[in-house]
Design a protein around this motif. Structure first.
Motif, short mmCIF file in Angstrom:
data_model
loop_
_atom_site.label_atom_id
_atom_site.label_comp_id
_atom_site.label_asym_id
_atom_site.label_seq_id
_atom_site.Cartn_x
_atom_site.Cartn_y
_atom_site.Cartn_z
N LEU A 179 3.00 21.14 -2.52
CA LEU A 179 3.97 21.53 -3.53
C LEU A 179 3.50 21.35 -4.97
O LEU A 179 3.85 22.16 -5.83
CB LEU A 179 5.28 20.75 -3.32
N ILE A 180 2.75 20.29 -5.27
CA ILE A 180 2.38 20.02 -6.67
C ILE A 180 1.54 21.15 -7.28
O ILE A 180 1.84 21.58 -8.41
CB ILE A 180 1.68 18.66 -6.80
N PRO A 181 0.51 21.66 -6.60
CA PRO A 181 -0.25 22.74 -7.23
C PRO A 181 0.58 23.98 -7.54
O PRO A 181 0.28 24.71 -8.49
CB PRO A 181 -1.34 23.05 -6.18
N LEU A 210 3.32 8.78 4.21
CA LEU A 210 2.35 9.75 4.73
C LEU A 210 2.91 11.18 4.67
O LEU A 210 2.22 12.12 4.24
CB LEU A 210 1.97 9.40 6.17
N LEU A 211 4.16 11.34 5.07
CA LEU A 211 4.79 12.66 4.99
C LEU A 211 4.85 13.14 3.55
O LEU A 211 4.61 14.32 3.26
CB LEU A 211 6.19 12.60 5.60
N MET A 212 5.18 12.23 2.64
CA MET A 212 5.25 12.59 1.24
C MET A 212 3.91 13.08 0.72
O MET A 212 3.83 14.09 0.02
CB MET A 212 5.73 11.38 0.43
N LEU A 213 2.83 12.39 1.08
CA LEU A 213 1.50 12.78 0.61
C LEU A 213 1.10 14.16 1.13
O LEU A 213 0.50 14.97 0.41
CB LEU A 213 0.47 11.74 1.05
N ILE A 214 1.45 14.44 2.39
CA ILE A 214 1.12 15.75 2.97
C ILE A 214 1.88 16.87 2.25
O ILE A 214 1.30 17.90 1.86
CB ILE A 214 1.45 15.76 4.48
N ILE A 215 3.19 16.65 2.05
CA ILE A 215 4.01 17.67 1.38
C ILE A 215 3.61 17.82 -0.08
O ILE A 215 3.61 18.92 -0.64
CB ILE A 215 5.50 17.31 1.51
N MET A 216 3.23 16.69 -0.72
CA MET A 216 2.85 16.70 -2.13
C MET A 216 1.64 17.58 -2.38
O MET A 216 1.58 18.32 -3.37
CB MET A 216 2.57 15.26 -2.56
N VAL A 236 0.84 -1.20 0.00
CA VAL A 236 0.00 0.00 0.00
C VAL A 236 0.88 1.25 0.00
O VAL A 236 0.63 2.22 -0.74
CB VAL A 236 -0.94 0.00 1.22
N GLY A 237 1.93 1.23 0.83
CA GLY A 237 2.85 2.37 0.86
C GLY A 237 3.55 2.55 -0.47
O GLY A 237 3.78 3.68 -0.92
N SER A 238 3.89 1.45 -1.13
CA SER A 238 4.53 1.52 -2.44
C SER A 238 3.61 2.17 -3.47
O SER A 238 4.04 2.95 -4.31
CB SER A 238 4.94 0.12 -2.89
N PHE A 239 2.31 1.84 -3.38
CA PHE A 239 1.34 2.48 -4.27
C PHE A 239 1.31 3.98 -4.02
O PHE A 239 1.26 4.79 -4.96
CB PHE A 239 -0.05 1.88 -4.04
N ALA A 240 1.34 4.39 -2.74
CA ALA A 240 1.32 5.82 -2.42
C ALA A 240 2.56 6.52 -2.96
O ALA A 240 2.49 7.66 -3.43
CB ALA A 240 1.23 6.00 -0.90
N TYR A 241 3.71 5.85 -2.91
CA TYR A 241 4.95 6.44 -3.41
C TYR A 241 4.98 6.55 -4.93
O TYR A 241 5.35 7.59 -5.48
CB TYR A 241 6.14 5.57 -2.98
N LEU A 242 4.61 5.46 -5.62
CA LEU A 242 4.93 5.32 -7.03
C LEU A 242 3.75 5.49 -7.97
O LEU A 242 3.96 5.73 -9.17
CB LEU A 242 5.57 3.95 -7.28
N GLN A 243 2.51 5.37 -7.48
CA GLN A 243 1.35 5.43 -8.37
C GLN A 243 0.45 6.64 -8.09
O GLN A 243 0.07 7.35 -9.02
CB GLN A 243 0.53 4.13 -8.24
N TYR A 244 0.14 6.89 -6.82
CA TYR A 244 -0.79 7.97 -6.52
C TYR A 244 -0.27 9.35 -6.98
O TYR A 244 -1.08 10.16 -7.46
CB TYR A 244 -1.09 8.01 -5.02
N PRO A 245 1.04 9.65 -6.86
CA PRO A 245 1.50 10.95 -7.36
C PRO A 245 1.19 11.18 -8.83
O PRO A 245 0.96 12.33 -9.24
CB PRO A 245 3.02 10.89 -7.11
N ILE A 246 1.17 10.12 -9.65
CA ILE A 246 0.84 10.27 -11.07
C ILE A 246 -0.60 10.76 -11.21
O ILE A 246 -0.89 11.68 -11.99
CB ILE A 246 1.03 8.93 -11.81
N PHE A 247 -1.51 10.15 -10.45
CA PHE A 247 -2.91 10.57 -10.46
C PHE A 247 -3.04 12.03 -10.01
O PHE A 247 -3.76 12.82 -10.64
CB PHE A 247 -3.74 9.67 -9.55
N GLY A 283 7.79 19.95 -8.01
CA GLY A 283 7.25 19.91 -6.66
C GLY A 283 6.91 18.49 -6.23
O GLY A 283 7.08 18.12 -5.07
N ALA A 284 6.44 17.68 -7.21
CA ALA A 284 6.14 16.28 -6.91
C ALA A 284 7.40 15.54 -6.46
O ALA A 284 7.40 14.84 -5.45
CB ALA A 284 5.53 15.60 -8.13
N PHE A 285 8.49 15.70 -7.22
CA PHE A 285 9.73 15.02 -6.85
C PHE A 285 10.32 15.56 -5.55
O PHE A 285 10.90 14.80 -4.76
CB PHE A 285 10.75 15.12 -7.98
N ALA A 286 10.15 16.86 -5.31
CA ALA A 286 10.63 17.43 -4.05
C ALA A 286 9.88 16.80 -2.87
O ALA A 286 10.48 16.44 -1.85
CB ALA A 286 10.45 18.94 -4.05
#
Length: 387
Positions: free
Chosen positions: A349-351, A340-346, A195-206, A357-360
């Motif tokens: 930064l992305i907008p 979780l930290l990545m999702l919060i920061i994302m 699940v965490g791997s999906f959050a790292y590698l797939q959800y940011p694309i969406f 910003g996504a990679f940051a």
């Protein structure tokens, strides 16, 4: 979508599959064939129960759902073909879930090469079948061509496993609650890691597609695919390494564990560094080739892209080592904290900054968790075992 269903359904087998390998390794180290038999019997009937539930759900959907609408088609011209394809999937999926236990058990007996040979043969069969599909074009033919060969390969693998280790042929009387708990407990950790791997590698694309647009999502998806392809080389080393580490850990062979960890870093970190440098220098060219048109990626984005690959690769090495020495939940907890930290920061930064910003964000999350946490835990483990 059929591929996504197949992949996500097989996540059910990950609940007990990965932990089955490690538990078999531990039982072998103690020369306890009874425990081996109990573990496999419990995993086998658990997988059958999961597969049966899947058949019921799948058939309910098949009987009531508008398949053309479900798969995004504007009319029902393909409805009959889709129903035949779904019927095939309703049998292939459960068989694959049960038969995939052979992969896990072979890894536990450190016979990964058997699985590798069979899966290579299945890949050849898939290619040959796709050639056949060109003369018999249909959705259900494509389903059979892509998914049937791996299922057959895993079924053969199961037969070879039982031939070489007849004592683990499943019997109901060997199923026990203790065995089930010993499989599900670490297995749930492995499943949460997925699940965490999906959050790292797939959800940011969406999220990039949602906030910036489909073109940016396509570029970003291609960049993530480069990371996945570059990282797949590491699996050739870490997949057989995990059960070997577990064996050494059970035997309290701290010297072998320490030397293997150092050797792994010595061999793989240079490759990771070279791959990261290649992303910086050749990233624009690689994405242009993948997308078949010229694009421009600025240096800052390429640097963060390469940094994220380095971080993901390090996480993979660290997680494999910690899982091998029995610290699955600790490794998973740190991994999920980073996600979780990545999702919060994302979200922040992305907008504002887009792909850079996504990679940051994707670098910041793990830096605050796994990048610092994994080395600390590993260092503490070596201090404890050497004392």
């Amino acid at each position: 979508m059929m591929t996504a269903i197949f992949i996500w359904a097989n996540t059910a087998s990950a609940v007990v599959g990965a932990s089955l390998s490690l538990r078999i390794v531990a039982a072998r180290a103690n020369n306890d064939k009874l425990v081996e038999s109990q573990l496999f019997a419990t995993a086998f009937f658990f997988a059958i129960a999961s597969a049966t539930a899947l058949i019921v759900v799948f058939q309910a959907i098949l009987n009531k759902a508008d398949l053309s609408g479900l798969f995004g088609l504007k009319n029902n011209a393909y409805d009959a073909d889709l129903r035949v394809a779904a019927l095939y999937m309703s049998f292939l999926l459960p068989i694959n879930i049960v038969a995939s236990l052979s992969d896990s058990a072979q890894a536990g007996y450190q016979r990964q090469y058997v699985t590798n040979v069979l899966m290579m043969a299945s890949n050849v069969a898939v290619i040959a079948s796709l050639v056949w599909v060109q003369t018999h074009p249909s959705i259900h033919s494509m389903v059979l061509a892509v998914f049937a060969p791996p299922v057959v390969a895993r079924t053969v693998n199961m037969a070879l496993l039982w031939r070489s280790h007849p004592h683990i042929v499943p019997r109901w009387r060997l199923v026990g609650r203790r065995s089930l708990w010993s499989l599900v407990n670490p297995g749930a950790g492995f499943a949460l890691m997925q699940v965490g791997s999906f959050a790292y590698l797939q959800y940011p694309i969406f999220y990039v597609g949602r906030e910036i647009g489909p073109n940016s999502a396509a570029y970003f998806a291609a960049m993530m695919q480069v990371i996945a392809m570059s990282g797949s080389f590491l699996i050739l080393f870490t997949q057989p390494l995990l059960p070997a580490l577990r064996d050494a850990s059970v035997r309290n062979d701290s010297s072998w564990t320490r030397n293997t960890f150092r050797l792994t870093l010595t061999r793989l970190v240079p490759y990771i560094a070279v791959a990261a440098i290649a992303i910086v220098l050749l990233g624009t060219f690689i994405i242009s080739v993948l997308l078949r048109h010229s694009i421009k990626i600025d240096l800052a984005t390429r640097l963060l892209w390469a940094a994220f690959f380095f971080i993901v690769a390090w996480e993979h090495l660290g997680y494999s080592f910690l899982a091998g020495i029995g610290k699955v939940w600790l490794a998973t907890g740190l991994y999920l904290a980073g996600a979780l930290l990545m999702l919060i920061i994302m979200v922040i930064l992305i907008p504002k900054f887009g792909i850079i910003g996504a990679f940051a964000a994707m670098c910041s999350g793990p830096i605050l968790s796994t990048v610092l946490g994994y080395p600390y835990v590993i260092k503490r483990y070596f201090m404890h075992t050497s004392s």
